[in-house]
Design a protein around this motif. Structure first.
Motif, PDB file in Angstrom:
ATOM      1  N   THR A  82       0.829  -1.207   0.000  1.00 47.53           N
ATOM      2  CA  THR A  82       0.000   0.000   0.000  1.00 47.53           C
ATOM      3  C   THR A  82       0.858   1.250   0.000  1.00 47.53           C
ATOM      4  OG1 THR A  82      -1.591  -1.211   1.243  1.00 47.53           O
ATOM      5  CG2 THR A  82      -1.892   1.153   1.169  1.00 47.53           C
ATOM      6  N   VAL A  83       1.936   1.214   0.834  1.00 49.16           N
ATOM      7  CA  VAL A  83       2.828   2.382   0.900  1.00 49.16           C
ATOM      8  C   VAL A  83       3.438   2.633  -0.472  1.00 49.16           C
ATOM      9  CG1 VAL A  83       4.975   3.255   1.879  1.00 49.16           C
ATOM     10  CG2 VAL A  83       3.299   2.131   3.345  1.00 49.16           C
ATOM     11  N   THR A  84       3.942   1.532  -1.109  1.00 41.78           N
ATOM     12  CA  THR A  84       4.551   1.683  -2.435  1.00 41.78           C
ATOM     13  C   THR A  84       3.549   2.259  -3.415  1.00 41.78           C
ATOM     14  OG1 THR A  84       5.622  -0.368  -1.878  1.00 41.78           O
ATOM     15  CG2 THR A  84       5.980   0.445  -4.110  1.00 41.78           C
ATOM     16  N   GLU A  85       2.342   1.720  -3.350  1.00 42.18           N
ATOM     17  CA  GLU A  85       1.274   2.206  -4.263  1.00 42.18           C
ATOM     18  C   GLU A  85       1.022   3.688  -4.045  1.00 42.18           C
ATOM     19  OE1 GLU A  85      -2.143   0.583  -5.751  1.00 42.18           O
ATOM     20  OE2 GLU A  85      -0.489  -0.161  -6.990  1.00 42.18           O
ATOM     21  N   ASP A  86       0.948   4.073  -2.729  1.00 45.10           N
ATOM     22  CA  ASP A  86       0.683   5.485  -2.422  1.00 45.10           C
ATOM     23  C   ASP A  86       1.781   6.374  -2.986  1.00 45.10           C
ATOM     24  OD1 ASP A  86      -1.604   4.823  -1.230  1.00 45.10           O
ATOM     25  OD2 ASP A  86      -0.876   5.024   0.847  1.00 45.10           O
ATOM     26  N   VAL A  87       3.044   5.887  -2.767  1.00 43.56           N
ATOM     27  CA  VAL A  87       4.179   6.678  -3.283  1.00 43.56           C
ATOM     28  C   VAL A  87       4.074   6.804  -4.803  1.00 43.56           C
ATOM     29  CG1 VAL A  87       6.693   6.679  -3.608  1.00 43.56           C
ATOM     30  CG2 VAL A  87       5.721   6.135  -1.378  1.00 43.56           C
ATOM     31  N   LEU A  88       3.800   5.630  -5.412  1.00 46.18           N
ATOM     32  CA  LEU A  88       3.696   5.647  -6.882  1.00 46.18           C
ATOM     33  C   LEU A  88       2.582   6.577  -7.344  1.00 46.18           C
ATOM     34  CD1 LEU A  88       4.296   1.957  -7.960  1.00 46.18           C
ATOM     35  CD2 LEU A  88       5.693   3.943  -8.504  1.00 46.18           C
ATOM     36  N   ASN A  89       1.430   6.459  -6.644  1.00 48.99           N
ATOM     37  CA  ASN A  89       0.300   7.325  -7.029  1.00 48.99           C
ATOM     38  C   ASN A  89       0.664   8.797  -6.876  1.00 48.99           C
ATOM     39  OD1 ASN A  89      -1.368   5.355  -7.820  1.00 48.99           O
ATOM     40  ND2 ASN A  89      -2.390   5.108  -5.823  1.00 48.99           N
ATOM     41  N   ALA A  90       1.369   9.068  -5.739  1.00 48.01           N
ATOM     42  CA  ALA A  90       1.765  10.463  -5.494  1.00 48.01           C
ATOM     43  C   ALA A  90       2.698  10.932  -6.607  1.00 48.01           C
ATOM     44  CB  ALA A  90       2.460  10.573  -4.141  1.00 48.01           C
ATOM     45  N   ARG A  91       3.676  10.012  -6.951  1.00 48.06           N
ATOM     46  CA  ARG A  91       4.617  10.373  -8.021  1.00 48.06           C
ATOM     47  C   ARG A  91       3.877  10.592  -9.327  1.00 48.06           C
ATOM     48  NH1 ARG A  91       9.474   6.311  -7.356  1.00 48.06           N
ATOM     49  NH2 ARG A  91      10.430   7.263  -5.551  1.00 48.06           N
ATOM     50  N   ARG A  92       2.941   9.616  -9.560  1.00 43.97           N
ATOM     51  CA  ARG A  92       2.197   9.707 -10.829  1.00 43.97           C
ATOM     52  C   ARG A  92       1.461  11.032 -10.929  1.00 43.97           C
ATOM     53  NH1 ARG A  92      -0.089   4.319 -10.236  1.00 43.97           N
ATOM     54  NH2 ARG A  92       1.547   2.985 -11.038  1.00 43.97           N
ATOM     55  N   SER A  93       0.807  11.380  -9.795  1.00 46.72           N
ATOM     56  CA  SER A  93       0.017  12.611  -9.905  1.00 46.72           C
ATOM     57  C   SER A  93       0.939  13.830  -9.992  1.00 46.72           C
ATOM     58  CB  SER A  93      -0.998  12.728  -8.769  1.00 46.72           C
ATOM     59  OG  SER A  93      -0.330  13.046  -7.595  1.00 46.72           O
ATOM     60  N   ARG A  94       2.158  13.704  -9.293  1.00 44.59           N
ATOM     61  CA  ARG A  94       3.096  14.830  -9.426  1.00 44.59           C
ATOM     62  C   ARG A  94       3.604  14.936 -10.870  1.00 44.59           C
ATOM     63  NH1 ARG A  94       7.441  13.648  -6.148  1.00 44.59           N
ATOM     64  NH2 ARG A  94       8.845  13.560  -7.927  1.00 44.59           N
ATOM     65  N   HIS A  95       3.958  13.757 -11.439  1.00 43.88           N
ATOM     66  CA  HIS A  95       4.435  13.763 -12.830  1.00 43.88           C
ATOM     67  C   HIS A  95       3.350  14.241 -13.772  1.00 43.88           C
ATOM     68  CE1 HIS A  95       7.842  10.697 -11.968  1.00 43.88           C
ATOM     69  NE2 HIS A  95       8.176  11.948 -11.666  1.00 43.88           N
ATOM     70  N   GLY A  96       2.119  13.768 -13.486  1.00 41.80           N
ATOM     71  CA  GLY A  96       0.986  14.188 -14.327  1.00 41.80           C
ATOM     72  C   GLY A  96       0.835  15.689 -14.274  1.00 41.80           C
ATOM     73  N   PHE A  97       0.990  16.234 -13.050  1.00 43.51           N
ATOM     74  CA  PHE A  97       0.840  17.676 -12.879  1.00 43.51           C
ATOM     75  C   PHE A  97       1.952  18.420 -13.639  1.00 43.51           C
ATOM     76  CE2 PHE A  97       1.899  21.516 -10.473  1.00 43.51           C
ATOM     77  CZ  PHE A  97       0.701  22.187 -10.593  1.00 43.51           C
ATOM     78  N   GLU A  98       3.219  17.866 -13.458  1.00 42.69           N
ATOM     79  CA  GLU A  98       4.351  18.505 -14.156  1.00 42.69           C
ATOM     80  C   GLU A  98       4.165  18.436 -15.675  1.00 42.69           C
ATOM     81  OE1 GLU A  98       7.746  16.499 -12.645  1.00 42.69           O
ATOM     82  OE2 GLU A  98       7.780  17.685 -10.799  1.00 42.69           O
ATOM     83  N   ARG A  99       3.683  17.243 -16.116  1.00 40.46           N
ATOM     84  CA  ARG A  99       3.475  17.064 -17.558  1.00 40.46           C
ATOM     85  C   ARG A  99       2.455  18.081 -18.075  1.00 40.46           C
ATOM     86  NH1 ARG A  99       0.183  13.612 -19.996  1.00 40.46           N
ATOM     87  NH2 ARG A  99       0.652  13.236 -22.185  1.00 40.46           N
ATOM     88  N   ASN A 100       1.367  18.218 -17.299  1.00 41.62           N
ATOM     89  CA  ASN A 100       0.329  19.184 -17.713  1.00 41.62           C
ATOM     90  C   ASN A 100       0.877  20.601 -17.760  1.00 41.62           C
ATOM     91  OD1 ASN A 100      -1.582  17.354 -18.145  1.00 41.62           O
ATOM     92  ND2 ASN A 100      -2.623  17.599 -16.174  1.00 41.62           N
ATOM     93  N   SER A 101       1.716  20.936 -16.724  1.00 42.58           N
ATOM     94  CA  SER A 101       2.255  22.311 -16.737  1.00 42.58           C
ATOM     95  C   SER A 101       3.158  22.512 -17.942  1.00 42.58           C
ATOM     96  CB  SER A 101       3.065  22.649 -15.491  1.00 42.58           C
ATOM     97  OG  SER A 101       2.717  21.898 -14.452  1.00 42.58           O
TER      98      SER A 101
END
Ligand SMILES: Nc1ncnc2c1ncn2[C@@H]1O[C@H](COP(=O)(O)OP(=O)(O)OP(=O)(O)O)[C@@H](O)[C@H]1O
Ligand SMILES: [Mg+2]
Length: 287
Positions: free
Chosen positions: A33-52
């Protein structure tokens, strides 16, 4: 409850309990779960960076488009202003200098007729002056014509170019111009005709002024809504690197050709080297 994931671990069938009472399954699910959360957080951060980044890129694309439009409009305005200036200068020269010269010539002819001077020394001088005046009036007319050619008003392109060639024959009798064209049934807009005419006019001016050539070939072909133009001479040529380094910036001719053709979204190429003649090639979409 340490984990919320419903994913089964690899130890589903082999559950053992440690000292603190946590099963391997619970460890697994917690870690997972922790790994998933980290990955999700990274994904959403990357998604946000990609969008910007995408937003930034879109902003630059729009700015670029705006600048391109601005540059095109400025070049078009400059060319329109130049055409208008040429018309004004032609009119001014024709009406002021041309008019005055004609008046002086008429006055001299009148003096010649009315006073009985034709046989004496001053009569010969007046005759000479009248002859100079006649030549100057002719040259003035030619200049006006080049600045604002009548051929450009509702004209046949090939006829207009033939007239330019006649002028070359007149001013540079040593240059043989060969004009080949194939326009089939293409209808060429006034705007494109003006571009082709001005490019050929300046190319011939340059040949007369700089090349020392004795043979020129002009090819004009219109097929499938594309116009191909080639003007080549066998003259002294020049180092085209000077064009890139800006040492020919003083001249407006080649730059003007490039701008005019660029505005029609055409292509323009200059090929030349010292002693090897010069070739100008252009393709212009006919629309
Ligand atoms: N056909 C040619 N043969 C030899 N040199 C040429 C030819 N066409 C252009 N050039 C060289 O390229 C230079 C730039 O030409 P361009 O038409 O831009 O300017 P220009 O003729 O010097 O001046 P302008 O056209 O403004 O009166 C010329 O000065 C000349 O050195
Ligand atoms: Mg020139």
């Amino acid at each position: 409850m340490l984990g919320t994931t419903m994913n089964p671990g690899p130890f589903d069938n082999d559950v053992s309990t440690d000292e603190v009472g946590l099963t391997e399954f619970q460890f697994y699910t917690t870690e997972h779960t922790v790994t998933e959360d980290v990955l999700n957080a990274r994904r959403s951060r990357h998604g946000f960076e990609r969008n910007s980044i995408l937003l930034e890129l879109e902003k630059y694309r729009k700015e670029n488009e705006h600048l391109r439009f601005f540059v095109q409009k400025t070049a078009q305005d400059a060319i329109n202003a130049m055409e208008n200036d040429r018309k004004t200068v032609a009119r001014e020269i024709h009406d002021s200098i041309g008019g005055n010269l004609t008046a002086i010539k008429l006055f001299m002819e009148f003096r010649m007729d009315s006073s009985n001077v034709s046989s004496c020394e001053s009569g010969k001088s007046i005759e000479q002056i009248i002859s100079y005046l006649t030549d100057t009036i002719k040259e003035t007319r030619t200049i006006c014509h080049q600045l604002n050619p009548r051929e450009l008003e509702g004209f046949e392109l090939t006829d207009a170019i033939s007239k330019l060639i006649n002028r070359v024959n007149q001013f540079f009798p040593g240059i043989q111009v060969d004009f080949e064209f194939k326009l089939s049934d293409e209808v060429i807009s006034e705007k494109i005709k003006t571009v082709v005419y001005r490019v050929v006019q300046e190319a011939l001016n340059n040949i007369g002024k700089h090349s020392g050539a004795d043979a020129v070939k002009i090819r004009l072909i219109a097929v499938h809504n594309l116009i191909w133009l080639k003007v080549e001479d066998n003259g002294c040529g020049f180092d085209i690197h000077g064009l890139e380094t800006g040492s020919y910036d003083q001249g407006f001719g080649l730059r003007g050709m490039k701008d005019r053709i660029g505005l029609c979204e055409g292509t323009f190429q200059v090929q030349s080297s010292p002693g090897k003649g010069t070739r100008l090639s252009a393709t212009i979409p006919n629309r």
